[in-house]
Design an enzyme around this catalytic site. Structure first.
Site, mmCIF file in Angstrom:
data_model
loop_
_atom_site.group_PDB
_atom_site.id
_atom_site.type_symbol
_atom_site.label_atom_id
_atom_site.label_comp_id
_atom_site.label_asym_id
_atom_site.label_seq_id
_atom_site.Cartn_x
_atom_site.Cartn_y
_atom_site.Cartn_z
ATOM 1 C CB CYS A 1 52.047 46.027 38.423
ATOM 2 S SG CYS A 1 52.594 44.345 38.735
ATOM 3 C CG HIS B 1 47.811 42.697 36.817
ATOM 4 N ND1 HIS B 1 47.747 43.083 38.138
ATOM 5 C CD2 HIS B 1 49.078 42.936 36.403
ATOM 6 C CE1 HIS B 1 48.936 43.526 38.512
ATOM 7 N NE2 HIS B 1 49.762 43.453 37.483
ATOM 8 C CG ASP C 1 44.841 41.829 39.056
ATOM 9 O OD1 ASP C 1 45.540 40.867 38.661
ATOM 10 O OD2 ASP C 1 45.296 42.946 39.292
#
Lengths: 133, 353
Positions: free
Chosen positions: B142, B328, B299
């Protein structure tokens, strides 16, 4: 033996659960579409802006009063402590650099030091106390 | 009506109620894999996980894990038997994790430059000393992948052999596909006012933003599923651990948040080659490490379009993009995790000799 046809039970938990899940799925899809609109972005932005604007005067007054009070009490404010914390972080960084240099020196010594021969045991004489009776 | 198998249905109900109450009111023990702190700076800590494989069987190239700035990195080590860290330690990697900590008011001016050019290089320096290896692998997940990408571009000769990017939000071109881009548009989101008020971006606001992407799932269905699975201790334990992690909120340093919104979401400077940190232009072409880029196909936080274009920007000759079905967080800590981890191990093992 023939199968009995069971009447539909509207109070059957499985039926209720399926209906509930279908409703939640539909609601979820609708909400995902809603939050992806410009209107939603505009509305949440306006709400946030209103909150920040409305709370600003009160926050400013509280902050000034607090600083004033702390000054009178001869105590540090949050700004003073923040500045101090920043300096502590800088000191930490310099200590970290020193630590890294020491690591390098220790490593260099370890690589450069020759193998030491085995030490020979040395006998030491102890002074004997003699007692005369 | 089927007869209940419970000898005392009230006991079963009581146990269910206790299980639910515990899941909703207490913190689950997460981040349990044994580790030791080997370095600290400000709020950041570098952990080294205790190896379980003998040194001669271990991969000589250590692995540094870098998570996002919001939320704790304990997502990588959620609970025993369901931990990426545990898996990699057992697979023979010398695993390190950089925990950014929680920024305070004094950290509000920290930017990506601090994270990429101070904290990571220093952590890497210590990791090299502890591990005895001059080369290392770096995994960013991320926003952690933004920071690792910045580091890899600006310090390509630090010994980085392998770079792994998980759900990396690097390309913000397709704004119409990015909900966060809509919400933080200049017309609607007064970045200056928010940061002037709070200093750092509060964790509660970030949490709301993440949950509001799927409001019904996050605020209603999640709890409905918990109740439906209340008879299954394993399912409740999984929910409990994940909820403990999700509710451990971390603010984002103001400077970094400003860059995330202005330089990245609004102006897409990284992919366009216009991102400058401390006077140095971030040139993705300087990245030459072996690259594994993992995309989660479902995601909704970082759609695939944000992670794909980096493949054509880097100079790495050994690079691979894999797509894994999942969300995610799910691809590494949810239902799909146990399919993802072996893929990462397969790719990294041969490149960690």
């Amino acid at each position: 033996m023939s199968d009995k046809q069971q009447p539909v039970n509207p109070f059957d938990p499985a039926t209720w659960q399926a209906g509930r899940d279908a409703y939640l799925d539909a609601w979820a899809k609708a909400m995902v579409e809603a939050v992806n609109t410009d209107q939603y972005a505009k509305a949440t932005g306006q709400m946030l802006d209103s909150y920040l604007s409305a709370s600003h005067p009160l926050r400013e007054v509280l902050e000034k009063s607090m600083v004033h009070a702390l000054q009178h009490l001869n105590m540090p404010s949050s700004t003073d402590l923040t500045a101090l914390a920043e300096r502590v972080t800088n000191i930490e960084m310099r200590l970290d650099d020193m630590d890294a240099k020491l690591d390098r020196i220790v490593k260099q010594f370890a690589q450069a030091a020759p193998a030491k021969p085995r030490g020979v045991a040395v006998k030491t004489k102890r002074a004997r106390s003699t007692k005369r009776g | 009506m089927a007869e209940t198998s419970a000898s005392n249905p009230f006991e079963a109900l009581d146990e269910k109620a206790r299980r639910l109450n515990k899941a909703l009111t207490q913190k689950a023990p997460i981040g349990q894999t044994p580790k030791a702190v080997v370095w600290t700076l400000n709020k950041a800590k570098l952990y080294r996980y205790t190896p379980v494989v003998p040194p001669e069987q271990r991969h000589p190239v250590p692995l540094l894990l870098v998570f996002a700035l919001m939320n704790r990195p304990s997502i990588m080590d959620l609970r025993p038997g369901h931990s990426f860290v545990e898996f990699m330690v057992k697979a023979g990697y010398d695993v390190y994790l950089l925990d950014w900590g929680k920024p305070g008011k004094e950290d509000q001016h920290m930017t990506f430059a601090d994270y990429a050019l101070e904290y990571i290089p220093r952590a890497v320096r210590k990791m090299k000393t502890v591990s005895g290896s001059e080369e290392f692998s770096l995994l960013g997940w991320c926003i952690g992948s933004i920071i690792t990408t910045l580091y890899a571009s600006l310090r390509p000769d630090d010994g980085l052999r392998n770079m792994l990017l998980l759900t990396a939000p690097l390309d913000f071109t397709a704004k119409e596909s990015l909900t966060f881009a809509k919400w933080t548009d200049e017309r609607y989101f007064d970045l200056d006012k928010v940061l002037a008020t709070f200093g750092n971006m509060p964790g509660e606001m970030i949490d709301y933003g993440a949950r509001a992407l799927k409001p019904v799932e996050n605020y209603v269905s999640s709890y409905v599923k918990l109740f439906d699975n209340a008879d299954d201790p394993q399912a409740v334990e999984a929910w409990h651990a994940m909820n403990t992690w999700m509710t451990d909120l971390v603010p984002i340093a103001g400077g970094a948040f400003r860059q995330l919104i202005d330089d990245l979401y609004r102006n897409n400077r990284l992919i366009k080659g216009e991102f400058v940190l401390r006077g140095e232009r971030v040139d993705l072409a300087r990245i030459k490490a072996n690259l594994l880029n993992v995309i989660a196909t479902a995601d909704h936080i970082t759609p695939a379009c944000q992670s794909e274009s980096v493949m054509s920007k880097v100079s790495s000759t050994d690079k691979e993009l894999i797509r894994i079905k999942g969300g995610h967080i799910g691809i590494m800590a949810g239902g799909q995790a146990k399919k993802t981890w072996p893929l990462i191990d397969d790719w990294l093992a041969s490149r960690s000799k």
